[in-house]
Design an enzyme around this catalytic site. Structure first.
Site, PDB file in Angstrom:
ATOM      1  CE  LYS A 185      32.028 -15.862  23.466  1.00 21.14           C
ATOM      2  NZ  LYS A 185      33.071 -16.881  23.455  1.00 21.14           N
ATOM      3  CD  GLU A 198      25.705  -8.795  14.805  1.00 26.15           C
ATOM      4  OE1 GLU A 198      26.580  -8.712  15.680  1.00 26.15           O
ATOM      5  OE2 GLU A 198      25.023  -9.807  14.625  1.00 26.15           O
ATOM      6  CG  ASP A 258      27.952 -12.511   6.733  1.00 23.44           C
ATOM      7  OD1 ASP A 258      26.914 -13.039   7.128  1.00 23.44           O
ATOM      8  OD2 ASP A 258      29.070 -12.846   7.140  1.00 23.44           O
ATOM      9  CE  LYS A 261      32.618  -9.892   5.012  1.00 24.77           C
ATOM     10  NZ  LYS A 261      33.044 -11.290   5.146  1.00 24.77           N
ATOM     11  CB  VAL A 292      37.216  -8.333   8.318  1.00 20.70           C
ATOM     12  CG1 VAL A 292      37.488  -7.762   6.936  1.00 20.70           C
ATOM     13  CG2 VAL A 292      35.726  -8.480   8.564  1.00 20.70           C
ATOM     14  CG  ASP A 336      35.830 -14.773  16.669  1.00 19.97           C
ATOM     15  OD1 ASP A 336      35.987 -15.965  16.999  1.00 19.97           O
ATOM     16  OD2 ASP A 336      34.731 -14.356  16.222  1.00 19.97           O
TER      17      ASP A 336
END
Length: 181
Positions: A44, A100, A104, A132, A154, A160
Site C-alpha cells: 500500500k 515502490e 531498505d 536506505k 519514516v 505508515d
C-alpha cells in the site's frame, strides 16, 4: 499543515517531494519515449507516490498493482515472497516499471524483479521514492531514485506505522517513543 505530534521532524517537505517526483518522472518519460510500459505500484505504501509519479508522465502507460510481503513468524522473514495481490496483466514481452515507496533490505524488490523477469518481461526497472542503502542485504538497486535517506523510521506520503500516518503530505521521522512501546 503543521507537523504531526508523533513526528520528531520533517525529513522531506511536500514541495521537495513534488519537485523531485516530477524530475524523476520526466527522466523516465525520456527513457521510454515511444513505448507503452506497464507501471506497477506496490501496495500500500507506494500509492501516493505512484499517483503523483504517473500524473507527471506524458507517455501512454498501463497501470497495475501488486501487494507482496515476506512472511514468517513475528518480524523474521521466511525468505519467501508472498503475493497477496498479483498483477491483472500479463508481463510477457512488456517493459515493466515497478514503483515502490522505499527500499531498505532489498528482499522484496530483488525477488519481485526476478519473478517478473521469469514471467517474460522484456525489461524490469525500479523507481523508488526513498532508498536506505545502508540497510541493503540483497543485490538490488533502484534504476530511478528520488531520495537517499539515512536509517530512520519514516512515515507520511503513503508510508505508515501500524496503518497510521499515510495521509501526511510530507515524510517525517517517527518518534522512537511511538514505535518502541
Amino acid at each position: 499543515m503543521s507537523m504531526h505530534p508523533d513526528c520528531e521532524r520533517v525529513m522531506l517537505t511536500e514541495e521537495q517531494l513534488r519537485e523531485r517526483v516530477k524530475e524523476v518522472a520526466l527522466a523516465v518519460d525520456k527513457e521510454y519515449e515511444g513505448k507503452r510500459p506497464l507501471v506497477v505500484g506496490i501496495l500500500k505504501g507506494s500509492i501516493i507516490f505512484y499517483s503523483d509519479f504517473i500524473r507527471f508522465l506524458s507517455m501512454p502507460v498501463e497501470l497495475d498493482f501488486m501487494a507482496v510481503s515476506s512472511y514468517g513468524s513475528g518480524a523474521v522473514s521466511s525468505g519467501k515472497l508472498k503475493i497477496k495481490k498479483d498483477l491483472d496483466r500479463d508481463v510477457s514481452g512488456r517493459d515493466v516499471i515497478i514503483v515502490e515507496d522505499i527500499i531498505d533490505s532489498g528482499f522484496t524488490l530483488a525477488n519481485l524483479k526476478a519473478l517478473l523477469s521469469e514471467r517474460g518481461a522484456a525489461s524490469v526497472k525500479i523507481v523508488t521514492l526513498l532508498n536506505k542503502a545502508e540497510r541493503r542485504e540483497y543485490d538490488v538497486a533502484p534504476d530511478y531514485n528520488c531520495f537517499d535517506i539515512e536509517n530512520e523510521f519514516v512515515v507520511g506520503y503513503g508510508l505508515d506505522y501500524d496503518e497510521q500516518y499515510r495521509h501526511l503530505p510530507y515524510i517525517g521521522i517517527l518518534k522512537r517513543s511511538v514505535y518502541e512501546k
